[in-house]
Scaffold this motif. Structure first.
Motif, PDB file in Angstrom:
ATOM      1  N   ILE A 141      53.291  46.276  97.928  1.00  0.00           N
ATOM      2  CA  ILE A 141      53.790  47.477  97.250  1.00  0.00           C
ATOM      3  C   ILE A 141      54.316  47.091  95.877  1.00  0.00           C
ATOM      4  O   ILE A 141      55.361  46.449  95.748  1.00  0.00           O
ATOM      5  N   ALA A 142      53.578  47.476  94.835  1.00  0.00           N
ATOM      6  CA  ALA A 142      53.952  47.128  93.470  1.00  0.00           C
ATOM      7  C   ALA A 142      54.862  48.159  92.835  1.00  0.00           C
ATOM      8  O   ALA A 142      55.571  47.858  91.870  1.00  0.00           O
ATOM      9  N   GLY A 143      54.864  49.377  93.347  1.00  0.00           N
ATOM     10  CA  GLY A 143      55.713  50.414  92.778  1.00  0.00           C
ATOM     11  C   GLY A 143      55.535  51.723  93.518  1.00  0.00           C
ATOM     12  O   GLY A 143      54.545  51.933  94.222  1.00  0.00           O
ATOM     13  N   THR A 144      56.517  52.605  93.381  1.00  0.00           N
ATOM     14  CA  THR A 144      56.466  53.929  93.993  1.00  0.00           C
ATOM     15  C   THR A 144      56.885  54.970  92.985  1.00  0.00           C
ATOM     16  O   THR A 144      57.691  54.703  92.081  1.00  0.00           O
ATOM     17  N   VAL A 145      56.353  56.181  93.122  1.00  0.00           N
ATOM     18  CA  VAL A 145      56.721  57.317  92.281  1.00  0.00           C
ATOM     19  C   VAL A 145      57.211  58.418  93.201  1.00  0.00           C
ATOM     20  O   VAL A 145      56.485  58.851  94.109  1.00  0.00           O
TER      21      VAL A 145
END
Length: 248
Positions: A141-145
């Motif tokens: 998981i590199a990022g979440t929005v």
């Protein structure tokens, strides 16, 4: 002096045992932590799940229709995590993408999408500290929005694709959708796959399938049949199967 020495000698084994026990418990905790942060590695499908996955090698459209608590959403989440990360196990014989992908996962409402596919893929919606305990491994998981609707709902997740560690071949994008906002919200995107968790209206299903045409992508549908012989269900049944059901 001998009494003091005897006490000292006797205390060493107990201290050593205590130290070993603490080390052992720490190792167990670390094993559990790593397992929780990479549930995909431990996924082993039962027969019906395996058949569903394998069918992806030759079919663009698949339906996993079964009763409650029989692993439908888990199977969908595991497959989506594989496509998003490029981490296919040795036993995998289903659909394979050799590039990073753009995928959607959808439910009936924003809350339903959050509580089912998002939870299975990412982890408990209301506990951000536990994100990474779903089917998508934590290190991928590199990022979440964040989304703008239901509390804890995500709009999208950026997923590392193609290996692990510090060197990555690319990034996949997972977005969450719902049926309640209508077909218009499903237009425009080019996707590698759409996962419908719960039965969609036919116009939503058709629009989602259209999004995958340019990539030779896939759609998967996982649900408990509550709407009877709907138009979506009929797409997956042969004439003989429909006739047999009609005679029951």
């Amino acid at each position: 002096m001998r009494r003091s020495a005897a006490v000292s000698v006797a205390s060493k084994p107990a201290s050593a045992r205590s130290s070993l026990m603490r080390t052992y418990l720490a190792l167990l905790e670390e094993v559990e932590r790593r397992r929780n942060r990479n549930r995909l590695a431990a996924y082993r499908p039962y027969e019906r799940q395996a058949y569903f996955h394998a069918a992806g090698a030759t079919h663009r459209e698949r339906l996993f229709m079964a009763g409650n608590q029989l692993g439908k959403t888990r199977a969908g989440g595991a497959e989506w995590a594989m496509h998003l990360t490029g981490r296919y196990p040795d036993w995998w014989v289903g659909k394979v993408f050799d590039t990073p992908v753009r995928l959607w996962a959808a439910g009936v409402t924003g809350e339903g999408t959050r509580d089912n596919p998002q939870r299975v893929l990412v982890g408990p919606p209301q506990q951000q500290g536990a994100w990474g305990t779903g089917m998508i491994p934590a290190d991928a998981i590199a990022g979440t929005v964040m989304g703008r609707g239901a509390p804890g709902a995500l709009d999208s997740v950026i997923v590392r694709w193609g290996g692990g560690g510090d060197i990555q071949a690319g990034e996949s994008v997972l977005s969450f959708k719902s049926y309640e906002k209508g077909r218009e919200k499903w237009q425009g995107e080019t996707l590698h796959g759409v996962w419908f968790d719960e039965e969609p209206p036919l116009d939503i299903y058709s629009e989602g399938l259209t999004r995958t045409n340019a990539t030779d992508g896939i759609t998967i549908v996982t649900f408990t049949p509550l709407l009877g012989m709907s138009d979506v269900v009929l797409r997956f049944l042969s004439a003989g199967e429909v006739e047999r059901i009609g005679k029951r």
